[in-house]
Design a protein around this motif. Structure first.
Motif, PDB file in Angstrom:
ATOM      1  N   LYS A   7       0.774  -1.198  -0.433  1.00 23.86           N
ATOM      2  CA  LYS A   7      -0.100  -0.241  -0.221  1.00 23.86           C
ATOM      3  C   LYS A   7       0.307   0.680   0.031  1.00 23.86           C
ATOM      4  O   LYS A   7       1.582   1.339   0.726  1.00 23.86           O
ATOM      5  CB  LYS A   7      -0.963   0.367   0.935  1.00 23.86           C
ATOM      6  N   LEU A   8       0.685   2.146  -1.018  1.00 26.13           N
ATOM      7  CA  LEU A   8       2.059   2.942  -1.300  1.00 26.13           C
ATOM      8  C   LEU A   8       1.731   3.852  -0.065  1.00 26.13           C
ATOM      9  O   LEU A   8       0.378   4.803  -0.037  1.00 26.13           O
ATOM     10  CB  LEU A   8       1.976   3.103  -2.959  1.00 26.13           C
ATOM     11  N   THR A   9       3.002   4.593   0.192  1.00 24.37           N
ATOM     12  CA  THR A   9       2.570   6.087   0.624  1.00 24.37           C
ATOM     13  C   THR A   9       3.636   7.596  -0.374  1.00 24.37           C
ATOM     14  O   THR A   9       4.852   6.862  -1.330  1.00 24.37           O
ATOM     15  CB  THR A   9       3.618   5.757   2.285  1.00 24.37           C
ATOM     16  N   GLN A  10       3.357   8.516  -0.110  1.00 23.96           N
ATOM     17  CA  GLN A  10       3.725   9.447  -0.609  1.00 23.96           C
ATOM     18  C   GLN A  10       5.424   9.643  -0.628  1.00 23.96           C
ATOM     19  O   GLN A  10       6.526   9.539  -1.330  1.00 23.96           O
ATOM     20  CB  GLN A  10       3.640  10.932  -0.627  1.00 23.96           C
ATOM     21  N   GLU A  11       5.582   9.138   1.391  1.00 18.05           N
ATOM     22  CA  GLU A  11       7.312   8.837   1.047  1.00 18.05           C
ATOM     23  C   GLU A  11       7.618   7.871   0.529  1.00 18.05           C
ATOM     24  O   GLU A  11       8.828   8.379   0.113  1.00 18.05           O
ATOM     25  CB  GLU A  11       7.300   8.725   2.573  1.00 18.05           C
TER      26      GLU A  11
END
Length: 124
Positions: free
Chosen positions: A45-49
């Motif tokens: 689940k991707l994060t901006q970081e």
């Protein structure tokens, strides 16, 4: 729908995402294949970081590339990541959460189940 293969928990590999459509074969699953030199087997689940980290490493997952039918990714999307990139992100302290049921057991050749469990995310 399941794809042949087992997840890191020993059960059937479950789909990671159909929207956006992910996987080396663009079938929604993080399947392992000898054709996939990058080993895109970690459902994250991707994060901006993480997206910023990946771009800094030369893999821009954000910019759309219509010629390759790639709309670009955003924080919150689920995506099949290369196991090595997830490990690099883990070591840098920016690893995204993972969906264990959708992460292929081949990931365990590079990362431990304990590392993955530390970042486990349940989509329910």
């Amino acid at each position: 729908m399941t794809r042949s293969g087992l997840n890191v928990l020993g059960g059937d590999l479950m789909p990671c995402s159909y929207d956006p459509l992910t996987g080396f074969f663009r079938d929604g699953c993080c399947s392992a294949s000898d054709e996939d030199a990058g080993s895109h087997v970690v459902c994250a689940k991707l994060t901006q970081e993480f997206l910023d980290f990946s771009r800094a490493r030369g893999n821009d997952l954000v910019t759309p590339r219509p010629a390759q039918r790639f709309a670009g990714l955003k924080a919150g999307d689920r995506w099949c990541l290369c196991a090595m990139r997830w490990l690099e992100a883990f070591q840098a302290g920016v690893a995204p959460q993972v969906v264990l049921e959708s992460t292929h057991k081949k990931a365990l050749q590079l990362v431990t189940l304990a590392q993955l469990r530390e970042f486990a995310w349940a989509p329910h």
